[in-house]
Write an enzyme that holds these catalytic residues in place. Sequence first.
Site, PDB file in Angstrom:
ATOM      1  N   GLY A  23       0.828  -1.213   0.000  1.00 57.21           N
ATOM      2  CA  GLY A  23       0.000   0.000   0.000  1.00 57.21           C
ATOM      3  C   GLY A  23       0.857   1.255   0.000  1.00 57.21           C
ATOM      4  O   GLY A  23       1.883   1.301   0.674  1.00 57.21           O
ATOM      5  N   VAL A  36      17.830   8.505  -3.738  1.00 59.40           N
ATOM      6  CA  VAL A  36      18.454   8.985  -4.982  1.00 59.40           C
ATOM      7  C   VAL A  36      19.530  10.032  -4.682  1.00 59.40           C
ATOM      8  O   VAL A  36      20.679   9.909  -5.115  1.00 59.40           O
ATOM      9  CB  VAL A  36      17.382   9.569  -5.938  1.00 59.40           C
ATOM     10  CG1 VAL A  36      18.025  10.241  -7.146  1.00 59.40           C
ATOM     11  CG2 VAL A  36      16.428   8.472  -6.381  1.00 59.40           C
ATOM     12  N   ARG A  37      19.176  11.034  -3.911  1.00 59.45           N
ATOM     13  CA  ARG A  37      20.110  12.158  -3.730  1.00 59.45           C
ATOM     14  C   ARG A  37      21.277  11.771  -2.818  1.00 59.45           C
ATOM     15  O   ARG A  37      22.413  12.191  -3.060  1.00 59.45           O
ATOM     16  CB  ARG A  37      19.370  13.381  -3.213  1.00 59.45           C
ATOM     17  CG  ARG A  37      18.370  13.880  -4.285  1.00 59.45           C
ATOM     18  CD  ARG A  37      18.226  15.349  -4.267  1.00 59.45           C
ATOM     19  NE  ARG A  37      17.461  15.780  -5.425  1.00 59.45           N
ATOM     20  CZ  ARG A  37      16.704  16.860  -5.452  1.00 59.45           C
ATOM     21  NH1 ARG A  37      16.591  17.612  -4.387  1.00 59.45           N
ATOM     22  NH2 ARG A  37      16.080  17.209  -6.560  1.00 59.45           N
ATOM     23  N   ARG A  84       0.809  -4.977  -5.096  1.00 63.51           N
ATOM     24  CA  ARG A  84       0.993  -6.159  -4.245  1.00 63.51           C
ATOM     25  C   ARG A  84       1.170  -7.315  -5.221  1.00 63.51           C
ATOM     26  O   ARG A  84       0.240  -7.668  -5.935  1.00 63.51           O
ATOM     27  CB  ARG A  84      -0.232  -6.357  -3.348  1.00 63.51           C
ATOM     28  CG  ARG A  84      -0.545  -5.136  -2.463  1.00 63.51           C
ATOM     29  CD  ARG A  84      -1.713  -5.430  -1.530  1.00 63.51           C
ATOM     30  NE  ARG A  84      -2.297  -4.231  -0.937  1.00 63.51           N
ATOM     31  CZ  ARG A  84      -1.875  -3.663   0.188  1.00 63.51           C
ATOM     32  NH1 ARG A  84      -0.846  -4.145   0.833  1.00 63.51           N
ATOM     33  NH2 ARG A  84      -2.475  -2.581   0.669  1.00 63.51           N
ATOM     34  N   ASP A 115       5.620  -5.375   5.855  1.00 63.62           N
ATOM     35  CA  ASP A 115       6.037  -6.745   6.169  1.00 63.62           C
ATOM     36  C   ASP A 115       6.046  -7.678   4.940  1.00 63.62           C
ATOM     37  O   ASP A 115       7.020  -8.393   4.711  1.00 63.62           O
ATOM     38  CB  ASP A 115       5.085  -7.291   7.248  1.00 63.62           C
ATOM     39  CG  ASP A 115       5.582  -8.570   7.849  1.00 63.62           C
ATOM     40  OD1 ASP A 115       6.391  -8.498   8.790  1.00 63.62           O
ATOM     41  OD2 ASP A 115       5.183  -9.650   7.378  1.00 63.62           O
ATOM     42  N   THR A 138       4.413   2.308   5.611  1.00 61.59           N
ATOM     43  CA  THR A 138       3.018   1.858   5.680  1.00 61.59           C
ATOM     44  C   THR A 138       2.295   2.720   6.698  1.00 61.59           C
ATOM     45  O   THR A 138       2.850   3.025   7.762  1.00 61.59           O
ATOM     46  CB  THR A 138       2.879   0.369   6.079  1.00 61.59           C
ATOM     47  OG1 THR A 138       1.522   0.125   6.481  1.00 61.59           O
ATOM     48  CG2 THR A 138       3.791  -0.045   7.217  1.00 61.59           C
ATOM     49  N   ASP A 140      -0.041   1.853   8.540  1.00 57.10           N
ATOM     50  CA  ASP A 140      -0.525   1.052   9.685  1.00 57.10           C
ATOM     51  C   ASP A 140       0.431   1.034  10.881  1.00 57.10           C
ATOM     52  O   ASP A 140       0.013   0.686  11.980  1.00 57.10           O
ATOM     53  CB  ASP A 140      -0.764  -0.404   9.257  1.00 57.10           C
ATOM     54  CG  ASP A 140      -1.984  -0.552   8.365  1.00 57.10           C
ATOM     55  OD1 ASP A 140      -2.688   0.456   8.154  1.00 57.10           O
ATOM     56  OD2 ASP A 140      -2.226  -1.661   7.878  1.00 57.10           O
ATOM     57  N   ASP A 142       2.531  -1.156  11.567  1.00 55.86           N
ATOM     58  CA  ASP A 142       2.427  -2.512  12.117  1.00 55.86           C
ATOM     59  C   ASP A 142       3.672  -3.355  11.835  1.00 55.86           C
ATOM     60  O   ASP A 142       3.605  -4.572  11.799  1.00 55.86           O
ATOM     61  CB  ASP A 142       1.181  -3.215  11.545  1.00 55.86           C
ATOM     62  CG  ASP A 142       1.222  -3.316  10.025  1.00 55.86           C
ATOM     63  OD1 ASP A 142       2.067  -2.672   9.395  1.00 55.86           O
ATOM     64  OD2 ASP A 142       0.400  -4.068   9.462  1.00 55.86           O
ATOM     65  N   ARG A 175     -25.424  13.281  18.574  1.00 54.69           N
ATOM     66  CA  ARG A 175     -25.352  11.965  17.939  1.00 54.69           C
ATOM     67  C   ARG A 175     -24.142  11.158  18.398  1.00 54.69           C
ATOM     68  O   ARG A 175     -23.133  11.727  18.813  1.00 54.69           O
ATOM     69  CB  ARG A 175     -25.199  12.140  16.419  1.00 54.69           C
ATOM     70  CG  ARG A 175     -26.492  12.339  15.720  1.00 54.69           C
ATOM     71  CD  ARG A 175     -26.240  12.442  14.236  1.00 54.69           C
ATOM     72  NE  ARG A 175     -27.478  12.790  13.552  1.00 54.69           N
ATOM     73  CZ  ARG A 175     -27.526  13.261  12.328  1.00 54.69           C
ATOM     74  NH1 ARG A 175     -26.427  13.460  11.646  1.00 54.69           N
ATOM     75  NH2 ARG A 175     -28.684  13.533  11.766  1.00 54.69           N
ATOM     76  N   MET A 182      -8.330   3.025   9.132  1.00 54.09           N
ATOM     77  CA  MET A 182      -7.668   1.853   8.549  1.00 54.09           C
ATOM     78  C   MET A 182      -6.887   1.076   9.603  1.00 54.09           C
ATOM     79  O   MET A 182      -6.626   1.575  10.697  1.00 54.09           O
ATOM     80  CB  MET A 182      -6.776   2.267   7.389  1.00 54.09           C
ATOM     81  CG  MET A 182      -7.536   2.366   6.094  1.00 54.09           C
ATOM     82  SD  MET A 182      -6.442   2.485   4.672  1.00 54.09           S
ATOM     83  CE  MET A 182      -7.581   2.058   3.366  1.00 54.09           C
ATOM     84  N   ARG A 184      -5.884  -3.178   9.202  1.00 52.73           N
ATOM     85  CA  ARG A 184      -6.483  -4.508   9.063  1.00 52.73           C
ATOM     86  C   ARG A 184      -6.128  -5.403  10.255  1.00 52.73           C
ATOM     87  O   ARG A 184      -6.951  -6.093  10.792  1.00 52.73           O
ATOM     88  CB  ARG A 184      -6.013  -5.146   7.752  1.00 52.73           C
ATOM     89  CG  ARG A 184      -6.979  -6.142   7.232  1.00 52.73           C
ATOM     90  CD  ARG A 184      -6.716  -6.612   5.831  1.00 52.73           C
ATOM     91  NE  ARG A 184      -5.523  -6.135   5.178  1.00 52.73           N
ATOM     92  CZ  ARG A 184      -5.469  -5.855   3.894  1.00 52.73           C
ATOM     93  NH1 ARG A 184      -6.529  -5.936   3.160  1.00 52.73           N
ATOM     94  NH2 ARG A 184      -4.333  -5.472   3.348  1.00 52.73           N
ATOM     95  N   ARG A 228     -23.614  10.452  32.557  1.00 54.46           N
ATOM     96  CA  ARG A 228     -22.835  11.611  33.040  1.00 54.46           C
ATOM     97  C   ARG A 228     -23.223  12.894  32.307  1.00 54.46           C
ATOM     98  O   ARG A 228     -22.588  13.923  32.482  1.00 54.46           O
ATOM     99  CB  ARG A 228     -21.343  11.332  32.859  1.00 54.46           C
ATOM    100  CG  ARG A 228     -20.777  10.408  33.930  1.00 54.46           C
ATOM    101  CD  ARG A 228     -19.270  10.509  33.956  1.00 54.46           C
ATOM    102  NE  ARG A 228     -18.708  10.290  32.626  1.00 54.46           N
ATOM    103  CZ  ARG A 228     -18.350   9.100  32.153  1.00 54.46           C
ATOM    104  NH1 ARG A 228     -18.486   8.038  32.889  1.00 54.46           N
ATOM    105  NH2 ARG A 228     -17.852   8.989  30.937  1.00 54.46           N
ATOM    106  N   GLU A 239     -10.622  -0.794  11.204  1.00 57.36           N
ATOM    107  CA  GLU A 239     -11.407  -1.630  10.276  1.00 57.36           C
ATOM    108  C   GLU A 239     -11.279  -3.130  10.597  1.00 57.36           C
ATOM    109  O   GLU A 239     -12.251  -3.879  10.481  1.00 57.36           O
ATOM    110  CB  GLU A 239     -10.967  -1.384   8.828  1.00 57.36           C
ATOM    111  CG  GLU A 239      -9.509  -1.680   8.624  1.00 57.36           C
ATOM    112  CD  GLU A 239      -9.023  -1.566   7.192  1.00 57.36           C
ATOM    113  OE1 GLU A 239      -9.814  -1.600   6.255  1.00 57.36           O
ATOM    114  OE2 GLU A 239      -7.801  -1.458   7.036  1.00 57.36           O
TER     115      GLU A 239
HETATM  116  O1  F6P Z   1      -1.610  -1.693   4.815  1.00 59.48           O
HETATM  117  C1  F6P Z   1      -2.145  -0.439   4.633  1.00 59.48           C
HETATM  118  C2  F6P Z   1      -3.634  -0.510   4.392  1.00 59.48           C
HETATM  119  O2  F6P Z   1      -4.088   0.795   4.134  1.00 59.48           O
HETATM  120  C3  F6P Z   1      -4.481  -1.167   5.492  1.00 59.48           C
HETATM  121  O3  F6P Z   1      -4.734  -0.320   6.586  1.00 59.48           O
HETATM  122  C4  F6P Z   1      -5.709  -1.541   4.730  1.00 59.48           C
HETATM  123  O4  F6P Z   1      -6.394  -2.566   5.377  1.00 59.48           O
HETATM  124  C5  F6P Z   1      -5.151  -1.975   3.410  1.00 59.48           C
HETATM  125  O5  F6P Z   1      -3.914  -1.296   3.251  1.00 59.48           O
HETATM  126  C6  F6P Z   1      -6.029  -1.676   2.227  1.00 59.48           C
HETATM  127  O6  F6P Z   1      -5.414  -2.145   1.086  1.00 59.48           O
HETATM  128  P1  F6P Z   1      -5.895  -1.838  -0.394  1.00 59.48           P
HETATM  129  O7  F6P Z   1      -5.667  -0.390  -0.679  1.00 59.48           O
HETATM  130  O8  F6P Z   1      -5.037  -2.712  -1.248  1.00 59.48           O
HETATM  131  O9  F6P Z   1      -7.334  -2.170  -0.432  1.00 59.48           O
END
Ligand code: F6P
Length: 337
Positions: A23, A36-37, A84, A115, A138, A140, A142, A175, A182, A184, A228, A239
């Site tokens: 991603g 590059v630089r 990917r 990863d 990334t 995330d 992660d 509301r 995001m 996963r 409260r 997500e």
């Molecule tokens: O890994 C980054 C990420 O944005 C995740 O948070 C998300 O679940 C996933 O990529 C979405 O991937 P894609 O853009 O391929 O649908």
Amino acid sequence: MIELPLLPIKRKLKSIAVLTSGGDAPGMNAAIRAVVRFGISQHIQVYGVHKGYSGLLEGQIEPLYASSVANIIQRGGTILKTDRCEAFFEKSTRKEAAHILERKEIDALVVIGGDGSFTGASLLETETGFSTIGVPGTIDNDVAGTEDTIGFDTAVNTAIEAIDRIRDTASSHDRIFLVEVMGRNAGYIALLTGVGGGAETIVVPEHRKPTKVSIDAISKTVERGIKRGKSSSIIVVAEGNTPGFTQLIAAELEKKGHAAKVCILGHTQRGGTPTAHDRHLASVMGASAVMYLLNGKSNGMVGVRDDKIQLVPFSKVIGKTKPFPDEMLRFAQVLAV
Ligand code: F6P
């Protein structure tokens, strides 16, 4: 402030290549620019590989010059494009990739990604001896072995900005809003967005089992808030990998008499101008990757720990789970009274 490590030069490099994979993340362009630089400053010819590992297999490799990366530091996405690549899971494909790079007389490959991208890079080096080095990019955050990844800060800021806007409507209409961010497999975006956005509660994949318990806990938090005197609530939900989970929470809340609106931020968090933090991180990490290669190191990722750049072997990164800061989640709950 994170600084470039100054290491002795132990290896001569004529040319290296750089690609982005997985991603896209804001700051990837700043990292490409730095590779590059900084490479040019060390008399290295840098090649750009288009479209990640797929482009590599198609031989989409072009020389990059200082001018090729002008005016990109402020741009989101990746000028090299990304994807990917399923085919890279095959050993024979990786062998072919090494041949393509060697035919171009390229000595090493810098992979900017997460990863999954590092798995490909590590196998490429282990199986063929071709030098690879990773730069974590990334949203995330992660990736094990590094406290920070390129794009994370920007994604969190984007999500917080969205929450600030949603809060206006939440309080005007009394509301409950479920804001899906995001992540996963990881709740880092949700955690920092929730803390910075003042969320009433934060739902992360790390704490989601069993699902029913999560929903009951959310409902109780909302009810406590109402008792409260709170008339509106913001709930941040990562997500996770159960599609429709946020809508499910909304439906369950509705059954308990708490109607909630769902706002899914989705890919708005992946794009946009990188923050100053991400530009700095990407610049230092990109240059560090070249520095480590010149120092004779490879088969690892440039990581950051306690504001210091370090090289972490891929074997300590790939497939490893980054420990989640549970304390921070509890702290967020304390502040949400
Ligand atoms: O890994 C980054 C990420 O944005 C995740 O948070 C998300 O679940 C996933 O990529 C979405 O991937 P894609 O853009 O391929 O649908």
